[in-house]
Every structure is written in C-alpha cells, then in structure tokens.
Design a protein around this motif. Sequence first.
Motif, PDB file in Angstrom:
ATOM      1  N   ALA A  48       0.845  -1.193   0.000  1.00  0.00           N
ATOM      2  CA  ALA A  48       0.000   0.000   0.000  1.00  0.00           C
ATOM      3  C   ALA A  48       0.880   1.243   0.000  1.00  0.00           C
ATOM      4  CB  ALA A  48      -0.911  -0.008   1.220  1.00  0.00           C
ATOM      5  N   GLY A  49       0.508   2.227  -0.813  1.00  0.00           N
ATOM      6  CA  GLY A  49       1.248   3.481  -0.873  1.00  0.00           C
ATOM      7  C   GLY A  49       2.350   3.525  -1.911  1.00  0.00           C
ATOM      8  N   GLU A  50       2.572   2.429  -2.635  1.00  0.00           N
ATOM      9  CA  GLU A  50       3.608   2.432  -3.670  1.00  0.00           C
ATOM     10  C   GLU A  50       3.118   3.102  -4.949  1.00  0.00           C
ATOM     11  OE1 GLU A  50       6.766  -0.564  -4.315  1.00  0.00           O
ATOM     12  OE2 GLU A  50       5.331  -1.951  -3.406  1.00  0.00           O
ATOM     13  N   PHE A  51       4.074   3.553  -5.755  1.00  0.00           N
ATOM     14  CA  PHE A  51       3.826   4.029  -7.116  1.00  0.00           C
ATOM     15  C   PHE A  51       4.669   3.134  -8.016  1.00  0.00           C
ATOM     16  CE2 PHE A  51       3.748   8.130  -9.956  1.00  0.00           C
ATOM     17  CZ  PHE A  51       3.201   7.391 -10.989  1.00  0.00           C
ATOM     18  N   VAL A  52       4.007   2.235  -8.742  1.00  0.00           N
ATOM     19  CA  VAL A  52       4.687   1.203  -9.520  1.00  0.00           C
ATOM     20  C   VAL A  52       4.277   1.305 -10.984  1.00  0.00           C
ATOM     21  CG1 VAL A  52       5.055  -1.285  -9.817  1.00  0.00           C
ATOM     22  CG2 VAL A  52       4.709  -0.335  -7.521  1.00  0.00           C
ATOM     23  N   SER A  53       5.255   1.223 -11.876  1.00  0.00           N
ATOM     24  CA  SER A  53       4.976   1.117 -13.307  1.00  0.00           C
ATOM     25  C   SER A  53       5.156  -0.323 -13.752  1.00  0.00           C
ATOM     26  CB  SER A  53       5.923   2.009 -14.124  1.00  0.00           C
ATOM     27  OG  SER A  53       5.618   3.369 -13.968  1.00  0.00           O
ATOM     28  N   ILE A  54       4.218  -0.805 -14.556  1.00  0.00           N
ATOM     29  CA  ILE A  54       4.370  -2.080 -15.253  1.00  0.00           C
ATOM     30  C   ILE A  54       4.636  -1.725 -16.708  1.00  0.00           C
ATOM     31  CG2 ILE A  54       3.258  -4.237 -15.925  1.00  0.00           C
ATOM     32  CD1 ILE A  54       1.591  -4.042 -13.357  1.00  0.00           C
ATOM     33  N   MET A  55       5.849  -1.998 -17.171  1.00  0.00           N
ATOM     34  CA  MET A  55       6.286  -1.519 -18.479  1.00  0.00           C
ATOM     35  C   MET A  55       6.616  -2.683 -19.402  1.00  0.00           C
ATOM     36  SD  MET A  55       9.407   1.108 -19.414  1.00  0.00           S
ATOM     37  CE  MET A  55      10.718  -0.112 -19.409  1.00  0.00           C
ATOM     38  N   HIS A 100      -1.863   7.661  -1.916  1.00  0.00           N
ATOM     39  CA  HIS A 100      -2.588   6.789  -2.838  1.00  0.00           C
ATOM     40  C   HIS A 100      -1.633   5.789  -3.502  1.00  0.00           C
ATOM     41  CE1 HIS A 100      -6.414   8.991  -2.739  1.00  0.00           C
ATOM     42  NE2 HIS A 100      -5.691  10.085  -2.677  1.00  0.00           N
ATOM     43  N   THR A 101      -2.095   4.561  -3.651  1.00  0.00           N
ATOM     44  CA  THR A 101      -1.343   3.540  -4.377  1.00  0.00           C
ATOM     45  C   THR A 101      -1.659   3.680  -5.861  1.00  0.00           C
ATOM     46  OG1 THR A 101      -1.575   2.054  -2.487  1.00  0.00           O
ATOM     47  CG2 THR A 101      -0.857   1.075  -4.578  1.00  0.00           C
ATOM     48  N   ILE A 102      -0.615   3.823  -6.682  1.00  0.00           N
ATOM     49  CA  ILE A 102      -0.780   4.015  -8.122  1.00  0.00           C
ATOM     50  C   ILE A 102      -0.048   2.896  -8.853  1.00  0.00           C
ATOM     51  CG2 ILE A 102      -0.512   5.583 -10.080  1.00  0.00           C
ATOM     52  CD1 ILE A 102      -2.166   6.851  -7.880  1.00  0.00           C
ATOM     53  N   ILE A 103      -0.743   2.231  -9.772  1.00  0.00           N
ATOM     54  CA  ILE A 103      -0.110   1.240 -10.643  1.00  0.00           C
ATOM     55  C   ILE A 103      -0.324   1.696 -12.078  1.00  0.00           C
ATOM     56  CG2 ILE A 103      -0.033  -1.166 -11.382  1.00  0.00           C
ATOM     57  CD1 ILE A 103      -0.995  -1.957  -8.609  1.00  0.00           C
ATOM     58  N   LEU A 104       0.770   2.040 -12.725  1.00  0.00           N
ATOM     59  CA  LEU A 104       0.763   2.612 -14.067  1.00  0.00           C
ATOM     60  C   LEU A 104       1.202   1.563 -15.080  1.00  0.00           C
ATOM     61  CD1 LEU A 104       0.847   5.224 -15.959  1.00  0.00           C
ATOM     62  CD2 LEU A 104       3.264   5.348 -15.323  1.00  0.00           C
ATOM     63  N   VAL A 105       0.455   1.431 -16.163  1.00  0.00           N
ATOM     64  CA  VAL A 105       0.817   0.515 -17.243  1.00  0.00           C
ATOM     65  C   VAL A 105       1.218   1.349 -18.455  1.00  0.00           C
ATOM     66  CG1 VAL A 105      -0.019  -1.280 -18.809  1.00  0.00           C
ATOM     67  CG2 VAL A 105      -0.715  -1.297 -16.405  1.00  0.00           C
ATOM     68  N   THR A 106       2.414   1.109 -18.980  1.00  0.00           N
ATOM     69  CA  THR A 106       2.905   1.920 -20.091  1.00  0.00           C
ATOM     70  C   THR A 106       3.958   1.161 -20.885  1.00  0.00           C
ATOM     71  OG1 THR A 106       3.921   4.054 -20.684  1.00  0.00           O
ATOM     72  CG2 THR A 106       4.710   2.996 -18.668  1.00  0.00           C
ATOM     73  N   HIS A 107       4.159   1.601 -22.132  1.00  0.00           N
ATOM     74  CA  HIS A 107       5.259   1.056 -22.942  1.00  0.00           C
ATOM     75  C   HIS A 107       6.416   2.038 -23.008  1.00  0.00           C
ATOM     76  CE1 HIS A 107       3.161   3.674 -25.800  1.00  0.00           C
ATOM     77  NE2 HIS A 107       4.297   3.731 -26.471  1.00  0.00           N
ATOM     78  N   GLU A 108       6.251   3.225 -22.408  1.00  0.00           N
ATOM     79  CA  GLU A 108       7.245   4.284 -22.519  1.00  0.00           C
ATOM     80  C   GLU A 108       8.132   4.352 -21.280  1.00  0.00           C
ATOM     81  OE1 GLU A 108       4.827   7.534 -25.239  1.00  0.00           O
ATOM     82  OE2 GLU A 108       4.724   7.686 -23.054  1.00  0.00           O
ATOM     83  N   LYS A 109       9.429   4.261 -21.485  1.00  0.00           N
ATOM     84  CA  LYS A 109      10.381   4.337 -20.374  1.00  0.00           C
ATOM     85  C   LYS A 109      10.268   5.671 -19.650  1.00  0.00           C
ATOM     86  CE  LYS A 109      15.360   3.778 -19.436  1.00  0.00           C
ATOM     87  NZ  LYS A 109      15.743   5.141 -19.022  1.00  0.00           N
ATOM     88  N   TYR A 110      10.165   6.754 -20.409  1.00  0.00           N
ATOM     89  CA  TYR A 110      10.099   8.089 -19.810  1.00  0.00           C
ATOM     90  C   TYR A 110       8.885   8.220 -18.890  1.00  0.00           C
ATOM     91  CZ  TYR A 110       9.481  13.163 -19.522  1.00  0.00           C
ATOM     92  OH  TYR A 110       9.292  14.441 -19.069  1.00  0.00           O
ATOM     93  N   THR A 111       7.738   7.709 -19.334  1.00  0.00           N
ATOM     94  CA  THR A 111       6.532   7.760 -18.503  1.00  0.00           C
ATOM     95  C   THR A 111       6.681   6.853 -17.287  1.00  0.00           C
ATOM     96  OG1 THR A 111       5.168   8.233 -20.444  1.00  0.00           O
ATOM     97  CG2 THR A 111       4.037   7.394 -18.496  1.00  0.00           C
ATOM     98  N   ALA A 112       7.231   5.661 -17.497  1.00  0.00           N
ATOM     99  CA  ALA A 112       7.393   4.702 -16.400  1.00  0.00           C
ATOM    100  C   ALA A 112       8.270   5.260 -15.289  1.00  0.00           C
ATOM    101  CB  ALA A 112       7.988   3.402 -16.930  1.00  0.00           C
TER     102      ALA A 112
END
Length: 256
Positions: free
Chosen positions: A48-55, A210-222
């Motif tokens: 809880a509380g992490e900001f994670v990108s799945i790239m 807030h816990t945020i899980i971001l899905v992206t193909h872009e390294k810069y966004t991740a």
Amino acid sequence: MPHQDNSLKNPASSDNGALIRVGDLEKEYLDEGLITHVLEHVSFTIAAGEFVSIMGPSGSGKSTLMHILGLLDRPTGGIYEFEGRDVTGLSDEERAHTRNKKIGFVFQSFYLLPRTSVVDNVMLPLIYSTVPVAEHRMLAEKALRSVGLEHRMSYASNKISGGEKQRVAIARSLVNDPSVIFADEPTGNLDSKSGAQVMNIFRALNEQGHTIILVTHEKYTAEHAARIIKIHDGHIVSDEKVPEETRREVQSGILK
C-alpha cells in the motif's frame, strides 16, 4: 529482481500487510485447439502506498496483467491476493463489488459521457456505492479540486481539452477513495505538456498516500514511478527501483 516473490505457491505464507500479491500467475487462451500463453509464472508484491509502473512493449502481457489485477479478467492459474484475501475465486458479483469499492481506473480513452457535465461524470461510480446520495456531489467536487478542475465542474465533458478530460477521469477514479488506482497508458492520447501534467498529478496523489499502478510502454513515462516492473512475452524480466534523481529529471521534463 528484488520484489520477485514465489511464496504464494503456498497461500498460507502470504503477508497480509501487502496490498497486492501474485504468485505463479498465469493466463492462457485457447483458440481452435491452439493455446496462447499470455502470462507465465508472474510473481510480485505491491505494498500500500507504492507508485509502480508495469512496463513492456505491445503484446507483452502488461494490459492483461492489469485487467487481472483490476478484477476485470481472471487468471488461468496461480494465486492473486488483494488486501490479504484470495480473490481468484470470487463470483462475478463479488468482483464487481470489490472493483467499485476498492479499485479506481484511468484509461487512455477517458470514457466520459460526452454531453454530461464534468461533475456528473465524476459522480457516476457513486451510483453503485453505499455512499448516501446527499454526499455524492460533495465528494465529486472534492475529487475535481484535487486535480485542479474546480473551474470546469459545470462544463460538458465534450467542451474541455484532452488533458482536462484525463484529469476528470482521474477525479472519477478517486471519488470512491479506492485502495489502488490503475492507470493504463494514461498519457497515450495527450500532447507532451498535458501528459506531463497528468503524470505530475499521479505523483502528487501518491505523495498523499494513494497507491498508483501505471501501465505503459514508454520508459520516460514509467520513470515517474518509484519502481518499474518490466514484462516481456508474459514474463517478468526485471523489477527495480527508479533512482530519485531520475524521477526528479522526468518530473522536470528533462529528456535523456
């Protein structure tokens, strides 16, 4: 891979302090006798509380993984625990209830009702909640203020810019005070300036807890996230923290 975790082969060994834990997660499709493996032996933990990108690139399985984590799809095998509860066997009704109460979504295409006001769009998830109707508008206005759109509340959603539409979508994802927000390519339809504004909103929300899980193909966004899980051909290939210096650079708009 510091966050890779295979302990969920035995669900009894799970850590109830984790928000999300998956172990040996698999997803496959059967089409005319041919099996396509989309996810294979995926294991990790998100607190809880992490900001994670799945790239990952197109076709890597990242969106399928998000759909499973967001209870929009079911895995073929493995374990998925959400807030310490095994959710792989939930009924459709239980999954819908959990999604509405615990999960917020932000998608690339906004999914707003075009001729409906901004504030009414944000109130939509509350229709299916147990929140008293008298509180719906107050909560929607609070969510819109959190993304800087208090001056657009009465506008029809087809009368605002693309960046503002995505901020409305973020406010809508917040209105039920979910445990986690999933953002699937949230900057994909935006120009670079609007995309940067949206990512800075996600970072600010994460700093508020807030816990945020971001899905992206872009390294810069991740790299706006604190951690990147890379997926390729259905496998987790790395799971690493993002250096704070890198995060500061992307937040400031410094491209490498």
